[in-house]
Design an enzyme around this catalytic site. Sequence first.
Site, PDB file in Angstrom:
ATOM      1  N   ARG A  95       0.803  -1.219   0.000  1.00 36.17           N
ATOM      2  CA  ARG A  95       0.000   0.000   0.000  1.00 36.17           C
ATOM      3  C   ARG A  95       0.836   1.269   0.000  1.00 36.17           C
ATOM      4  NH1 ARG A  95      -3.010   1.843  -2.742  1.00 36.17           N
ATOM      5  NH2 ARG A  95      -3.972  -0.217  -2.705  1.00 36.17           N
TER       6      ARG A  95
ATOM      7  N   LYS B   8       0.913  25.893  -4.200  1.00 36.63           N
ATOM      8  CA  LYS B   8      -0.316  25.243  -3.723  1.00 36.63           C
ATOM      9  C   LYS B   8      -0.085  23.733  -3.701  1.00 36.63           C
ATOM     10  CE  LYS B   8      -3.272  28.950  -5.428  1.00 36.63           C
ATOM     11  NZ  LYS B   8      -4.349  29.333  -6.382  1.00 36.63           N
TER      12      LYS B   8
ATOM     13  N   LYS C  16       2.150  40.191  -5.035  1.00 40.51           N
ATOM     14  CA  LYS C  16       0.792  39.785  -5.370  1.00 40.51           C
ATOM     15  C   LYS C  16      -0.242  40.795  -4.889  1.00 40.51           C
ATOM     16  CE  LYS C  16      -0.238  35.424  -4.934  1.00 40.51           C
ATOM     17  NZ  LYS C  16      -0.537  35.092  -6.362  1.00 40.51           N
TER      18      LYS C  16
ATOM     19  N   GLU D 203       2.412  40.761  -9.956  1.00 42.10           N
ATOM     20  CA  GLU D 203       1.058  40.388 -10.360  1.00 42.10           C
ATOM     21  C   GLU D 203       0.217  41.636 -10.605  1.00 42.10           C
ATOM     22  OE1 GLU D 203      -1.249  37.215  -8.217  1.00 42.10           O
ATOM     23  OE2 GLU D 203      -2.543  38.928  -7.754  1.00 42.10           O
TER      24      GLU D 203
ATOM     25  N   ASP E 134      -3.213  38.105 -13.796  1.00 44.22           N
ATOM     26  CA  ASP E 134      -4.092  37.257 -12.985  1.00 44.22           C
ATOM     27  C   ASP E 134      -5.569  37.462 -13.294  1.00 44.22           C
ATOM     28  OD1 ASP E 134      -4.457  35.364 -10.805  1.00 44.22           O
ATOM     29  OD2 ASP E 134      -5.282  37.055  -9.692  1.00 44.22           O
TER      30      ASP E 134
END
Length: 277
Positions: free
Chosen positions: A102, A136, A168, A196, A217
């Site tokens: 596993r 992320k 940002k 950004e 963005d």
Amino acid sequence: MSKIKLSKEFIKSTVKLALNEDLYPSGDITSALINNDKVVTVKLISNQNAVIAGLLFVKQTFSLIDNKIKFIVKKKDGSRIKKGSLVALIKGKAKNILIAERVALNFLSHISGIATKTNEFVRLAGKKTKICCTRKTIPNLRVIQKYAVKLGGGTNHRFNLSDEYLIKDNHIASSDLKNLVIKAIKNKKGKKITVEVDTINQLRSILGLKFNTVLLDNMNLKNLKTAVKIAKKYYETEASGNVNLKTVKAIASTGVNRISIGSITHSATAVDFKLEI
């Protein structure tokens, strides 16, 4: 940018942690019921089309349980495989292979999942546009996840907050855009600077300042195309914001250099593999 270091020591320590999670405190009490030393040959098979990734972790998993287990690779990391493909043969004591099963498959499924999803975006975007991962990532798995992105044909964005300046929206909301960019330029000390913006006016307000990349963005295609046309003489261009498999091709067609996508790491679906005795 920090380099991904998948040393033998890193892989070994990562796998040890995973095995400890599975085996603490009393080991595999079910496999312990097998009281013979029967040697078997097990097939590792993919249940779907995928990009294979993470075989080093699989091999290390079996080795830590029993260094006499033979792991014979039939497909290489980074290669595209079809459903039903034989990925590897594993030869050794059945009970020891079952103990490692596993954890080995968890590594392979997750890493291959990221590589596979990344590759889907890469193929749709075309050769002129890079697909980039972001920060992320699942905590403590960033190195592995960014490694998977590379195997899928993607490009690694900054690894951590020290790698480069990335100004940002919330930085801008807490200060002043132009002043932040100027401060970053004065203090960059060899670090790259990405800024950004989410409007054409923001872009125009910093046009000509000496930084590296402008991150466009959540712009619609019309504004994105305009922004790329304005910025391309000065900066590398990058698009971001809810990019998916249905939209990435159109975004790439604007001429943007890079597209950053959080979903390739934070929500890639695991690839289904099985061990067959």
